[in-house]
Write a protein that holds these residues in place. Sequence first.
Motif, PDB file in Angstrom:
ATOM      1  N   SER A 115       0.820  -1.215   0.000  1.00  0.00           N
ATOM      2  CA  SER A 115       0.000   0.000   0.000  1.00  0.00           C
ATOM      3  C   SER A 115       0.857   1.270   0.000  1.00  0.00           C
ATOM      4  CB  SER A 115      -0.979  -0.005   1.166  1.00  0.00           C
ATOM      5  OG  SER A 115      -0.305  -0.207   2.367  1.00  0.00           O
ATOM      6  N   GLN A 116       1.468   1.529  -1.138  1.00  0.00           N
ATOM      7  CA  GLN A 116       2.249   2.744  -1.388  1.00  0.00           C
ATOM      8  C   GLN A 116       1.823   3.301  -2.736  1.00  0.00           C
ATOM      9  OE1 GLN A 116       4.424   4.288   0.592  1.00  0.00           O
ATOM     10  NE2 GLN A 116       4.113   2.755   2.179  1.00  0.00           N
ATOM     11  N   PRO A 117       1.587   4.546  -2.929  1.00  0.00           N
ATOM     12  CA  PRO A 117       1.682   5.673  -2.012  1.00  0.00           C
ATOM     13  C   PRO A 117       0.435   5.766  -1.123  1.00  0.00           C
ATOM     14  CG  PRO A 117       1.002   6.443  -4.156  1.00  0.00           C
ATOM     15  CD  PRO A 117       1.239   4.969  -4.281  1.00  0.00           C
ATOM     16  N   LEU A 118       0.659   5.921   0.157  1.00  0.00           N
ATOM     17  CA  LEU A 118      -0.419   6.019   1.137  1.00  0.00           C
ATOM     18  C   LEU A 118      -0.808   7.480   1.319  1.00  0.00           C
ATOM     19  CD1 LEU A 118      -2.167   4.491   3.218  1.00  0.00           C
ATOM     20  CD2 LEU A 118      -0.388   4.971   4.886  1.00  0.00           C
ATOM     21  N   ALA A 119      -2.090   7.748   1.259  1.00  0.00           N
ATOM     22  CA  ALA A 119      -2.592   9.106   1.455  1.00  0.00           C
ATOM     23  C   ALA A 119      -2.472   9.475   2.933  1.00  0.00           C
ATOM     24  CB  ALA A 119      -4.044   9.191   1.018  1.00  0.00           C
ATOM     25  N   SER A 120      -2.126  10.718   3.189  1.00  0.00           N
ATOM     26  CA  SER A 120      -2.055  11.207   4.560  1.00  0.00           C
ATOM     27  C   SER A 120      -3.465  11.295   5.136  1.00  0.00           C
ATOM     28  CB  SER A 120      -1.392  12.586   4.592  1.00  0.00           C
ATOM     29  OG  SER A 120      -2.209  13.508   3.894  1.00  0.00           O
ATOM     30  N   ARG A 121      -3.559  11.598   6.419  1.00  0.00           N
ATOM     31  CA  ARG A 121      -4.870  11.705   7.059  1.00  0.00           C
ATOM     32  C   ARG A 121      -5.710  12.782   6.368  1.00  0.00           C
ATOM     33  NH1 ARG A 121      -5.303  12.455  13.424  1.00  0.00           N
ATOM     34  NH2 ARG A 121      -4.049  10.610  13.153  1.00  0.00           N
ATOM     35  N   LYS A 122      -5.073  13.915   6.085  1.00  0.00           N
ATOM     36  CA  LYS A 122      -5.768  15.041   5.460  1.00  0.00           C
ATOM     37  C   LYS A 122      -6.228  14.682   4.035  1.00  0.00           C
ATOM     38  CE  LYS A 122      -5.021  20.014   5.083  1.00  0.00           C
ATOM     39  NZ  LYS A 122      -4.016  21.078   5.196  1.00  0.00           N
ATOM     40  N   LEU A 123      -5.340  14.071   3.264  1.00  0.00           N
ATOM     41  CA  LEU A 123      -5.683  13.683   1.892  1.00  0.00           C
ATOM     42  C   LEU A 123      -6.741  12.578   1.890  1.00  0.00           C
ATOM     43  CD1 LEU A 123      -5.319  13.861  -1.140  1.00  0.00           C
ATOM     44  CD2 LEU A 123      -3.320  12.394  -0.939  1.00  0.00           C
ATOM     45  N   GLY A 158      -9.699   9.095 -14.468  1.00  0.00           N
ATOM     46  CA  GLY A 158     -10.150   9.435 -13.122  1.00  0.00           C
ATOM     47  C   GLY A 158      -9.084   9.110 -12.098  1.00  0.00           C
ATOM     48  N   ILE A 159      -9.450   9.248 -10.824  1.00  0.00           N
ATOM     49  CA  ILE A 159      -8.555   8.916  -9.718  1.00  0.00           C
ATOM     50  C   ILE A 159      -8.937   7.533  -9.203  1.00  0.00           C
ATOM     51  CG2 ILE A 159      -7.680   9.595  -7.455  1.00  0.00           C
ATOM     52  CD1 ILE A 159      -8.922  12.338  -7.904  1.00  0.00           C
ATOM     53  N   VAL A 160      -7.953   6.667  -9.026  1.00  0.00           N
ATOM     54  CA  VAL A 160      -8.197   5.339  -8.467  1.00  0.00           C
ATOM     55  C   VAL A 160      -7.822   5.377  -6.990  1.00  0.00           C
ATOM     56  CG1 VAL A 160      -7.638   2.892  -8.591  1.00  0.00           C
ATOM     57  CG2 VAL A 160      -7.743   4.238 -10.676  1.00  0.00           C
ATOM     58  N   VAL A 161      -8.787   5.034  -6.133  1.00  0.00           N
ATOM     59  CA  VAL A 161      -8.576   5.006  -4.690  1.00  0.00           C
ATOM     60  C   VAL A 161      -8.656   3.563  -4.242  1.00  0.00           C
ATOM     61  CG1 VAL A 161      -9.360   5.888  -2.464  1.00  0.00           C
ATOM     62  CG2 VAL A 161      -9.697   7.258  -4.513  1.00  0.00           C
ATOM     63  N   LEU A 162      -7.551   3.065  -3.666  1.00  0.00           N
ATOM     64  CA  LEU A 162      -7.475   1.671  -3.230  1.00  0.00           C
ATOM     65  C   LEU A 162      -7.448   1.611  -1.706  1.00  0.00           C
ATOM     66  CD1 LEU A 162      -4.801   1.664  -5.712  1.00  0.00           C
ATOM     67  CD2 LEU A 162      -6.156  -0.374  -5.829  1.00  0.00           C
ATOM     68  N   ALA A 163      -8.024   0.569  -1.141  1.00  0.00           N
ATOM     69  CA  ALA A 163      -7.994   0.377   0.308  1.00  0.00           C
ATOM     70  C   ALA A 163      -6.725  -0.379   0.686  1.00  0.00           C
ATOM     71  CB  ALA A 163      -9.225  -0.392   0.769  1.00  0.00           C
ATOM     72  N   GLY A 164      -6.050   0.090   1.712  1.00  0.00           N
ATOM     73  CA  GLY A 164      -4.777  -0.500   2.095  1.00  0.00           C
ATOM     74  C   GLY A 164      -4.880  -1.726   2.968  1.00  0.00           C
ATOM     75  N   ASP A 165      -6.081  -2.037   3.482  1.00  0.00           N
ATOM     76  CA  ASP A 165      -6.213  -3.166   4.404  1.00  0.00           C
ATOM     77  C   ASP A 165      -6.913  -4.367   3.774  1.00  0.00           C
ATOM     78  OD1 ASP A 165      -8.691  -1.983   4.228  1.00  0.00           O
ATOM     79  OD2 ASP A 165      -9.109  -2.055   6.375  1.00  0.00           O
ATOM     80  N   THR A 166      -6.878  -4.478   2.458  1.00  0.00           N
ATOM     81  CA  THR A 166      -7.532  -5.591   1.763  1.00  0.00           C
ATOM     82  C   THR A 166      -6.640  -6.826   1.778  1.00  0.00           C
ATOM     83  OG1 THR A 166      -8.628  -4.017   0.300  1.00  0.00           O
ATOM     84  CG2 THR A 166      -8.569  -6.300  -0.419  1.00  0.00           C
TER      85      THR A 166
END
Length: 153
Positions: A35-43, A77-85
């Motif tokens: 799970s890289q690049p991981l979005a920060s809390r704010k992002l 578009g933007i692809v948003v992936l979950a890091g805990d899958t």
Amino acid sequence: MTKVKKEKGAADGEEAAGGTEKSYQELIAHLNPISQPLASRKLSKKLYKCVKKAAKVKNIRRGVKEVQKFINKGEKGIVVLAGDTLPIDVYCHLPIMCEDRNLPYAYVPSKVDLGSSAGSKRPTCVILIKPHEEYQDAYQECVDEVSSLPKPL
């Protein structure tokens, strides 16, 4: 008899509202190694809000199969992936597809939060946010920040 059930239900409701919320640090502890690049809390919050706005106008693709199909068709578009899958074999090919097609992508820490921001009761491991003029400002801000994240080696 009904009075007891109401009291029990009220106690469960309080636990569900306050007890299940996990902090960003707790969610990071359960991430996959890829799970890289991981979005920060704010992002992450910005991405969740953008997903919520896109879901309102039905402008998202949800799930590995659907996202993969539309990436292959050339959708942007933007692809948003979950890091805990888990297992990671389910979606480990998607970042490579995104890099081949120059799509911005980022990991957020929780699939439960990702699914709930899309308006679903089920956890979701990947979402494609398509651009739309109704939420263009939030979308463009997310694209800029996600594109500036360092890519893995």
